[in-house]
Design a protein around this motif. Structure first.
Motif, mmCIF file in Angstrom:
data_model
loop_
_atom_site.group_PDB
_atom_site.id
_atom_site.type_symbol
_atom_site.label_atom_id
_atom_site.label_comp_id
_atom_site.label_asym_id
_atom_site.label_seq_id
_atom_site.Cartn_x
_atom_site.Cartn_y
_atom_site.Cartn_z
ATOM 1 N N TRP A 113 0.842 -1.190 0.000
ATOM 2 C CA TRP A 113 0.000 0.000 0.000
ATOM 3 C C TRP A 113 0.877 1.238 0.000
ATOM 4 C CZ3 TRP A 113 0.220 -3.845 3.532
ATOM 5 C CH2 TRP A 113 0.727 -3.556 4.802
ATOM 6 N N THR A 114 0.353 2.313 -0.576
ATOM 7 C CA THR A 114 1.148 3.507 -0.807
ATOM 8 C C THR A 114 0.589 4.712 -0.051
ATOM 9 O OG1 THR A 114 -0.120 3.846 -2.857
ATOM 10 C CG2 THR A 114 2.013 2.771 -3.051
ATOM 11 N N THR A 115 1.378 5.774 0.001
ATOM 12 C CA THR A 115 1.010 6.965 0.770
ATOM 13 C C THR A 115 -0.210 7.682 0.216
ATOM 14 O OG1 THR A 115 2.658 8.200 -0.517
ATOM 15 C CG2 THR A 115 3.341 7.366 1.644
ATOM 16 N N ASP A 116 -0.582 7.387 -1.025
ATOM 17 C CA ASP A 116 -1.807 7.973 -1.569
ATOM 18 C C ASP A 116 -3.025 7.085 -1.318
ATOM 19 O OD1 ASP A 116 -1.083 5.965 -3.287
ATOM 20 O OD2 ASP A 116 -1.263 7.160 -5.128
ATOM 21 N N GLY A 117 -2.869 6.057 -0.476
ATOM 22 C CA GLY A 117 -4.004 5.244 -0.057
ATOM 23 C C GLY A 117 -4.416 4.155 -1.009
ATOM 24 N N ALA A 118 -3.544 3.752 -1.930
ATOM 25 C CA ALA A 118 -3.878 2.693 -2.885
ATOM 26 C C ALA A 118 -3.218 1.381 -2.472
ATOM 27 C CB ALA A 118 -3.436 3.085 -4.289
ATOM 28 N N GLY A 142 -7.674 5.558 0.933
ATOM 29 C CA GLY A 142 -7.196 5.572 2.307
ATOM 30 C C GLY A 142 -6.777 4.227 2.859
ATOM 31 N N VAL A 143 -6.205 3.350 2.024
ATOM 32 C CA VAL A 143 -5.733 2.050 2.510
ATOM 33 C C VAL A 143 -4.506 2.265 3.403
ATOM 34 C CG1 VAL A 143 -4.804 -0.204 1.877
ATOM 35 C CG2 VAL A 143 -6.590 0.854 0.470
ATOM 36 N N VAL A 144 -4.550 1.693 4.623
ATOM 37 C CA VAL A 144 -3.427 1.816 5.559
ATOM 38 C C VAL A 144 -2.868 0.466 5.980
ATOM 39 C CG1 VAL A 144 -4.180 4.044 6.474
ATOM 40 C CG2 VAL A 144 -5.010 1.934 7.541
ATOM 41 N N LEU A 145 -3.550 -0.618 5.635
ATOM 42 C CA LEU A 145 -3.103 -1.976 5.943
ATOM 43 C C LEU A 145 -3.738 -2.937 4.937
ATOM 44 C CD1 LEU A 145 -3.421 -2.564 9.822
ATOM 45 C CD2 LEU A 145 -1.298 -2.524 8.483
ATOM 46 N N ALA A 146 -3.135 -4.101 4.809
ATOM 47 C CA ALA A 146 -3.732 -5.145 3.973
ATOM 48 C C ALA A 146 -3.224 -6.499 4.444
ATOM 49 C CB ALA A 146 -3.389 -4.929 2.506
ATOM 50 N N LEU A 147 -3.954 -7.541 4.096
ATOM 51 C CA LEU A 147 -3.521 -8.906 4.346
ATOM 52 C C LEU A 147 -4.185 -9.823 3.337
ATOM 53 C CD1 LEU A 147 -5.294 -10.401 7.483
ATOM 54 C CD2 LEU A 147 -5.916 -8.188 6.549
ATOM 55 N N PRO A 148 -3.573 -10.974 3.053
ATOM 56 C CA PRO A 148 -4.194 -11.897 2.099
ATOM 57 C C PRO A 148 -5.462 -12.510 2.676
ATOM 58 C CG PRO A 148 -2.238 -12.879 3.072
ATOM 59 C CD PRO A 148 -2.264 -11.463 3.529
ATOM 60 N N ALA A 184 -8.370 -5.227 2.371
ATOM 61 C CA ALA A 184 -7.814 -3.882 2.515
ATOM 62 C C ALA A 184 -8.480 -3.179 3.689
ATOM 63 C CB ALA A 184 -8.023 -3.078 1.236
ATOM 64 N N ILE A 185 -7.676 -2.582 4.554
ATOM 65 C CA ILE A 185 -8.189 -1.809 5.679
ATOM 66 C C ILE A 185 -7.985 -0.337 5.364
ATOM 67 C CG2 ILE A 185 -7.922 -1.260 8.122
ATOM 68 C CD1 ILE A 185 -6.821 -4.634 6.951
ATOM 69 N N HIS A 186 -9.087 0.380 5.208
ATOM 70 C CA HIS A 186 -9.063 1.812 4.921
ATOM 71 C C HIS A 186 -9.306 2.570 6.230
ATOM 72 C CE1 HIS A 186 -10.077 0.827 0.554
ATOM 73 N NE2 HIS A 186 -10.498 -0.256 1.194
ATOM 74 N N TRP A 187 -8.728 3.768 6.346
ATOM 75 C CA TRP A 187 -8.948 4.565 7.559
ATOM 76 C C TRP A 187 -8.835 6.048 7.237
ATOM 77 C CZ3 TRP A 187 -6.196 8.245 10.256
ATOM 78 C CH2 TRP A 187 -6.696 8.571 11.530
ATOM 79 N N SER A 188 -9.701 6.834 7.885
ATOM 80 C CA SER A 188 -9.562 8.297 7.875
ATOM 81 C C SER A 188 -10.040 8.804 9.223
ATOM 82 C CB SER A 188 -10.378 8.935 6.747
ATOM 83 O OG SER A 188 -11.768 8.814 7.001
ATOM 84 N N ALA A 189 -9.556 9.971 9.618
ATOM 85 C CA ALA A 189 -9.915 10.536 10.917
ATOM 86 C C ALA A 189 -11.406 10.794 11.024
ATOM 87 C CB ALA A 189 -9.133 11.820 11.151
#
Length: 318
Positions: free
Chosen positions: A261-266, A283-289, A299-304
């Motif tokens: 995952w990248t800093t632009d949330g992809a 807003g992807v900040v984590l992932a797992l198979p 994909a785990i997305h997060w925003s404040a």
């Protein structure tokens, strides 16, 4: 499929595990939740965590900067008292090894509820990696030590890492008995108590390594977001670029690929040959198979403002 957990989580997700069909997520503030289908269960907070280990049997062990080891099973926490706060954890064939703030290394074996200290390092250990029945330990000052314990009797042996500068991270290697050691000036391959290969061409401070399973290669990324594919000899690293973003994290996939995952949330799928495909963004900040699927991803997305949002899908290959 997607699941929202808005309002339940206020801090950034830093850990995610699949436990018995449920997705368990922990944050940098020590908040935890479990997601099974569309059912979201908030779990008790642990406070900030220093390390976490998945036992592979539905149990998580969490070290949380207090003299207590917390273990999660079936959405319930149990506490094991420690003599000092644990700073690092490692799962070995003999049981769970805990490093503490005093430099102690203790083994929690079988059904025991009391860790037994057997080794002591001159300083606090901040990271542990299992290595061929033993361990690699990273000290707070950047020292690297190896031991054959707990697989067999043996003390801690220092490793000379001058060729890569002060060490700041250790990672599992490409094959049994090896590990990666990241230093201020480069990356090294540790084997038999010494660095057998070194590369100084990998950007500013390597911050992560994800192995392409059974491919003899690894995906390596640095603090500045640059990324490469390397082999065991660290010969001719191949630069990888994932869209416009910089790499923020990566994990080994279930089919010989890597999820990055990248800093632009992809979120991207990366092949061992450097080919890549974007899976999702937002807003992807984590992932797992995805467990029990050859090419699935979570994909785990997060925003404040929104909190956590989880998407699951099948990775499409061209």
């Amino acid at each position: 499929m997607s699941v929202d957990a808005a309002g339940l989580v206020r801090s950034v997700p830093v850990a995610a595990f699949s436990l018995r069909g449920a997705l368990v997520i922990g944050t940098d503030g020590g908040e935890w939740l479990s997601i099974a289908g569309d059912r979201i269960v908030p779990l008790a907070d642990t406070g900030p965590i220093s390390d976490v280990v998945d036992h592979g049997d539905g149990t998580l062990s969490v070290a949380c900067w207090t003299p207590v080891l917390k273990q999660l099973r079936d959405n319930a926490w149990t506490d094991l008292a420690l003599s000092a706060p644990a700073t690092a954890l490692a799962l070995t064939p003999r049981g769970l090894v805990l490093a503490d703030t005093g430099g102690g290394l203790s083994l929690l074996a079988g059904s025991s509820r009391v860790p037994v200290q057997e080794l002591t390092s001159p300083e606090a250990i901040v990271a542990l990696v299992p290595l061929d029945g033993g361990l690699v330990a990273l000290g707070a000052s950047g020292s690297v030590e190896v031991t054959s314990w707990p697989g067999s009797e043996g003390g801690l042996t220092p490793v000379h890492t001058g060729s890569i500068g002060r060490a700041h991270a250790i990672f599992a290697g490409l094959r049994r008995g090896t590990a990666f050691v990241a230093g201020a000036r480069g990356l090294g391959v540790l084997e038999r108590q010494r660095l057998t290969a070194v590369s100084i061409d990998l950007g500013d401070r390597v911050s992560g390594v994800a192995v392409f399973a059974d491919k003899g290669r690894a995906f390596v990324y640095a603090d500045d977001g640059s990324a490469w594919i390397v082999d065991e000899g660290l010969v001719r690293p191949s630069r990888v670029r994932l869209g416009a973003g910089k790499v923020a994290g990566a994990v080994s996939g279930s089919d010989g690929t890597v999820l990055a995952w990248t800093t632009d949330g992809a979120l991207h799928v990366v092949g061992y040959d450097g080919a890549s495909w974007q899976v999702t963004d937002g807003g992807v900040v984590l992932a797992l198979p995805e467990p029990n699927q050859i090419r699935g991803s979570i994909a785990i997305h997060w925003s404040a403002s929104r909190g956590i949002h989880v998407t699951r899908g099948h990775v499409a290959w061209n």
